[in-house]
Design a protein around this motif. Sequence first.
Motif, PDB file in Angstrom:
ATOM      1  N   ALA A 127      -4.389  -5.017   8.117  1.00 19.73           N
ATOM      2  CA  ALA A 127      -3.818  -5.603   6.906  1.00 19.73           C
ATOM      3  C   ALA A 127      -3.893  -7.120   6.951  1.00 19.73           C
ATOM      4  CB  ALA A 127      -2.367  -5.148   6.733  1.00 19.73           C
TER       5      ALA A 127
ATOM      6  N   CYS B 254       0.856  -1.176   0.000  1.00 22.91           N
ATOM      7  CA  CYS B 254       0.000   0.000   0.000  1.00 22.91           C
ATOM      8  C   CYS B 254       0.893   1.228   0.000  1.00 22.91           C
ATOM      9  CB  CYS B 254      -0.933   0.018   1.220  1.00 22.91           C
ATOM     10  SG  CYS B 254      -0.062   0.012   2.812  1.00 22.91           S
TER      11      CYS B 254
ATOM     12  N   ALA C 198      -4.893  -4.019   3.126  1.00 27.14           N
ATOM     13  CA  ALA C 198      -3.730  -4.259   2.278  1.00 27.14           C
ATOM     14  C   ALA C 198      -3.075  -5.606   2.599  1.00 27.14           C
ATOM     15  CB  ALA C 198      -2.699  -3.146   2.458  1.00 27.14           C
TER      16      ALA C 198
ATOM     17  N   TYR D  27      -3.176   1.174   5.956  1.00 29.38           N
ATOM     18  CA  TYR D  27      -2.900  -0.255   5.810  1.00 29.38           C
ATOM     19  C   TYR D  27      -4.177  -1.102   5.716  1.00 29.38           C
ATOM     20  CZ  TYR D  27       1.896   0.887   7.143  1.00 29.38           C
ATOM     21  OH  TYR D  27       3.163   1.405   7.181  1.00 29.38           O
TER      22      TYR D  27
END
Length: 287
Positions: free
Chosen positions: A170, A125, A143, A140
Motif C-alpha cells: 500500500a 480498500c 491502496a 492492500y
Amino acid sequence: MRLKDAQVTVVGLGLMGGSLAAALRAEGACREVRGVARRPETIAEALARGFVDGGTLDLAEGVRGADVVVLATPVRTIVELIPHLGPLLPPGCLLMDVGSTKAAIVAAMERLPAHVQPLGGHPMCGKEVSGIGAAEAGLYQGATFVLTPLPRTSPEALALAWELVEALGARPLVMDAHRHDRLVAAVSHLPYLLSLALVAAAEDVAEEDGMVWDLAASGFRDTSRLAASDVTMMLDILLTNREEVAGMLGRLRRELDELARLLEAEDERGLRRMMKAARERRRGLFL
C-alpha cells in the motif's frame, strides 16, 4: 526497531485483519504474525490458510510480547478495546488500527499510558463482503493507507508503521484525523448511503410493479453494490462520523435539487454541463 524483527499481533481476523496478516506473512515481512479472534473457527481457518503463525481467543495472551498491535475490528469495538489494551501492551509497543473513521479512535488513543505508541490508520480498500473467508493477501496492493499520528507518536513509531504499510503493498499518506473523516465522508461514506437510497427507491417501485427487478442490469448492480456491505461495520462508521456525513448529505441534496430543477425546466444546456463535468472528473480519476 525494523519490521523484520517485530512480532505483529492482529486483533480481528475478518476481511481487513485477515488480509493484513496474510500479506505480512506472505512477504515474510516480520518475525512473527499472531492473530486474536472471537471464534475458534476463525483461528483454525487463519492457521489453515497460513495467515498467522499462531492464534488465540485471549486478548492478553495475543498481545503479550508484541512489538506492533493492529486493531481490525469494527470501529466502536476498537474504541472500546483501546483502554483495556493499554495495561497489557509492552513498553514501546506500536498500537495502530485499520478503522474507517479516525477522530473517535484517536481521541481514545490519547488516553493510553505513556509507554504505548499510538497511531491511527485507515486503508482505502475493502470489499462488500466480510469475514476471513473473503480475506486475501493482495487486498492492500496499490491502496492508499492513511496514517493519523498523534502529537505523542514518535518518529520511530511512525517509521515502523510506514514500513508495515509498504510491506502490504500500500501507499502511506499522513493526514490529520479530522481532515480524514471529512474527506472520507465524501468519497466513501456518502457512496454507501447513495447505494442504500437507490435500493430503497427501487423497493418502493417494486411494491407497485415487481417487474422492476427483471429489468435491473449492470447499471443497477454496479451502483447498488455497496448496499450489500456489512451492516454492523457500516453502522459503526456512520455513527462515529455522523456530523461529517450529515454535512455531505446536505451537499448531495443541493446537487439533487439542482438536477431536479434542470429536468423540470427542460434545461438541456444545464444538464449537459453537469453531466460533462462529472464524466470528465470520473474519467480523469479512474481511466
